[in-house]
Design an enzyme around this catalytic site. Structure first.
Site, PDB file in Angstrom:
ATOM      1  N   GLY A 147       2.759   2.452  10.537  1.00 21.78           N
ATOM      2  CA  GLY A 147       3.607   3.138  10.765  1.00 21.78           C
ATOM      3  C   GLY A 147       4.657   3.419  11.767  1.00 21.78           C
ATOM      4  O   GLY A 147       4.851   4.609  11.459  1.00 21.78           O
ATOM      5  N   ASN A 182       0.488  -1.199  -0.221  1.00 28.55           N
ATOM      6  CA  ASN A 182       0.127   0.061   0.068  1.00 28.55           C
ATOM      7  C   ASN A 182       1.133   0.915   0.006  1.00 28.55           C
ATOM      8  O   ASN A 182       1.539   1.651   0.508  1.00 28.55           O
ATOM      9  CB  ASN A 182      -0.811   0.036   1.620  1.00 28.55           C
ATOM     10  CG  ASN A 182      -1.870   1.265   0.901  1.00 28.55           C
ATOM     11  OD1 ASN A 182      -1.947   2.010   0.893  1.00 28.55           O
ATOM     12  ND2 ASN A 182      -1.711   1.615   2.585  1.00 28.55           N
ATOM     13  N   TRP A 183       1.333   2.355  -1.177  1.00 24.31           N
ATOM     14  CA  TRP A 183       1.685   2.582  -1.587  1.00 24.31           C
ATOM     15  C   TRP A 183       1.379   4.555  -0.484  1.00 24.31           C
ATOM     16  O   TRP A 183       1.631   5.784  -0.381  1.00 24.31           O
ATOM     17  CB  TRP A 183       1.995   3.392  -3.024  1.00 24.31           C
ATOM     18  CG  TRP A 183       2.912   2.053  -3.307  1.00 24.31           C
ATOM     19  CD1 TRP A 183       3.170   0.676  -2.832  1.00 24.31           C
ATOM     20  CD2 TRP A 183       3.759   2.189  -4.678  1.00 24.31           C
ATOM     21  NE1 TRP A 183       4.087   0.191  -3.979  1.00 24.31           N
ATOM     22  CE2 TRP A 183       4.322   1.006  -4.590  1.00 24.31           C
ATOM     23  CE3 TRP A 183       3.300   3.359  -5.852  1.00 24.31           C
ATOM     24  CZ2 TRP A 183       4.867   0.380  -6.752  1.00 24.31           C
ATOM     25  CZ3 TRP A 183       4.369   2.690  -6.357  1.00 24.31           C
ATOM     26  CH2 TRP A 183       4.482   1.349  -7.036  1.00 24.31           C
ATOM     27  N   LYS A 184       0.032   3.845  -0.291  1.00 19.33           N
ATOM     28  CA  LYS A 184      -0.607   5.193   0.587  1.00 19.33           C
ATOM     29  C   LYS A 184      -0.683   6.753  -0.648  1.00 19.33           C
ATOM     30  O   LYS A 184      -0.122   6.708  -2.123  1.00 19.33           O
ATOM     31  CB  LYS A 184      -0.040   5.655   1.936  1.00 19.33           C
ATOM     32  CG  LYS A 184       0.166   4.122   2.381  1.00 19.33           C
ATOM     33  CD  LYS A 184      -0.355   4.873   4.160  1.00 19.33           C
ATOM     34  CE  LYS A 184       0.195   3.236   4.661  1.00 19.33           C
ATOM     35  NZ  LYS A 184       0.233   3.811   6.251  1.00 19.33           N
ATOM     36  N   GLY A 237       3.015  -0.980   4.263  1.00 22.89           N
ATOM     37  CA  GLY A 237       3.241  -0.025   3.744  1.00 22.89           C
ATOM     38  C   GLY A 237       4.354   0.245   3.860  1.00 22.89           C
ATOM     39  O   GLY A 237       5.100   0.383   2.317  1.00 22.89           O
ATOM     40  N   GLY A 238       5.485   1.335   4.295  1.00 19.46           N
ATOM     41  CA  GLY A 238       6.442   1.934   4.676  1.00 19.46           C
ATOM     42  C   GLY A 238       6.919   0.653   3.788  1.00 19.46           C
ATOM     43  O   GLY A 238       7.991   1.818   3.275  1.00 19.46           O
ATOM     44  N   GLU A 283      -6.754   4.551   7.989  1.00 13.50           N
ATOM     45  CA  GLU A 283      -6.701   6.058   7.622  1.00 13.50           C
ATOM     46  C   GLU A 283      -7.354   6.822   7.388  1.00 13.50           C
ATOM     47  O   GLU A 283      -7.956   7.356   7.399  1.00 13.50           O
ATOM     48  CB  GLU A 283      -5.187   6.067   6.672  1.00 13.50           C
ATOM     49  CG  GLU A 283      -3.549   5.803   7.632  1.00 13.50           C
ATOM     50  CD  GLU A 283      -2.774   5.538   7.149  1.00 13.50           C
ATOM     51  OE1 GLU A 283      -2.517   5.225   5.573  1.00 13.50           O
ATOM     52  OE2 GLU A 283      -1.820   4.920   7.659  1.00 13.50           O
TER      53      GLU A 283
HETATM   54  C1  PEP Z   1      -0.592   0.221   6.247  1.00  6.19           C
HETATM   55  O1  PEP Z   1      -0.856   1.100   6.660  1.00  6.19           O
HETATM   56  O2  PEP Z   1      -1.391  -0.688   5.784  1.00  6.19           O
HETATM   57  C2  PEP Z   1       0.832  -0.534   6.654  1.00  6.19           C
HETATM   58  C3  PEP Z   1       0.036  -1.854   7.032  1.00  6.19           C
HETATM   59  O3  PEP Z   1       1.526   0.267   6.681  1.00  6.19           O
HETATM   60  P1  PEP Z   1       2.939   0.166   7.952  1.00  6.19           P
HETATM   61  O4  PEP Z   1       3.422  -1.255   7.457  1.00  6.19           O
HETATM   62  O5  PEP Z   1       4.362   1.154   7.040  1.00  6.19           O
HETATM   63  O6  PEP Z   1       2.841   0.195   9.188  1.00  6.19           O
END
Ligand code: PEP
Length: 249
Positions: A172, A9-11, A233-234, A96
């Site tokens: 995050g 998930n690149w957001k 995510g990150g 989010e």
């Molecule tokens: C996400 O936002 O779906 C997520 C899992 O983020 P991160 O891996 O950065 O915690």
């Protein structure tokens, strides 16, 4: 059918050139794997990502969509628009979206139904906040999120659902649920679905874990029997990290 999945998930990250560069690097380094690998760039880069990955096994998915077919919803994107550019899977219910954009269980139920009505696959995110876990309410919070948005569906809809358990306190933050905490919640979710629907549906649904998954912790989390992969995510923004996580599965 239950599948192993790693989804990035690149957001709201990566412009057009950066998206192209990251996709090139990820597809060039992608190992042979029986897992399904997905990436989710921002809306404006989805169509070019689909074109770029035309000959790749990597699936491009969307981060969100609106429940309406079309109309006066400034800034929104419909299921048909996604399908039109070759996107068949959409993430819904990300924490989010819930926290910053007011997406309630009721709105999410509408979105899920709208996506399923178009034969799309839904990656449905849910998870408790830190206060819920501290007060020992994490199971009831998760149960009600699932019940409110998904338990009104027909049993047949479950073949088009992927679940992603994402404890809000781990997203995050660098703080990850322990593999045992992830396993405990995933087993609870499967049991809850078996009770509301049936055991076959519960056994067949893929349940991903999300929340600070990194190359250093992915293998241990993925080794748990009820964890079918990860929503990343990150670490999905760095090709080598994402590839290491794919290798971990
Ligand atoms: C996400 O936002 O779906 C997520 C899992 O983020 P991160 O891996 O950065 O915690």
């Amino acid at each position: 059918m239950r599948k192993k999945i790693v989804a990035g998930n690149w957001k709201m990250n990566k412009n057009m050139q950066e998206t192209e560069a990251l996709l090139s690097e990820v597809s060039a380094k992608l190992p042979d794997t029986s897992a399904t690998v997905m990436v989710s760039p921002t809306f404006v880069n989805l169509a070019s990502a689909v074109n770029q990955l035309e000959d790749s096994t990597i699936e491009v998915i969307a981060q969100n969509m609106h429940f309406a077919e079309s109309g006066a919803y400034t800034g929104e994107i419909s299921a048909d628009m996604l399908l039109n550019i070759g996107i068949n899977t959409v993430i819904l219910g990300h924490s989010e979206r819930r926290a910053y954009f007011g997406e309630t269980d009721e709105i999410l139920e509408k979105k899920v139904k709208a996506a399923l009505a178009k034969n799309m696959t839904v990656m449905f995110c849910f998870g408790e906040e830190l206060a819920d876990r501290k007060s020992d309410n994490h199971f009831s919070v998760v149960e009600s999120q699932l019940k409110n948005a998904l338990f009104g569906l027909d049993a047949s809809a479950w073949s088009s659902i992927i679940l992603a358990y994402e404890p809000v306190w781990a997203i995050g933050t660098g703080e990850t649920a322990s593999p045992e905490q992830a396993q405990e919640m995933h087993a609870f979710v499967r049991k809850t679905i078996a009770t509301a629907f049936d055991q076959t549906i519960a056994d067949n649904v893929s349940i991903l874990y999300g929340g600070s998954v990194k190359p250093s912790n992915a293998e241990e989390i993925f080794s748990k029997p009820d964890v079918d992969g990860g929503l990343i995510g990150g670490a999905a923004l760095v090709a080598d990290d994402f590839i290491a996580i794919v290798k971990a599965i």
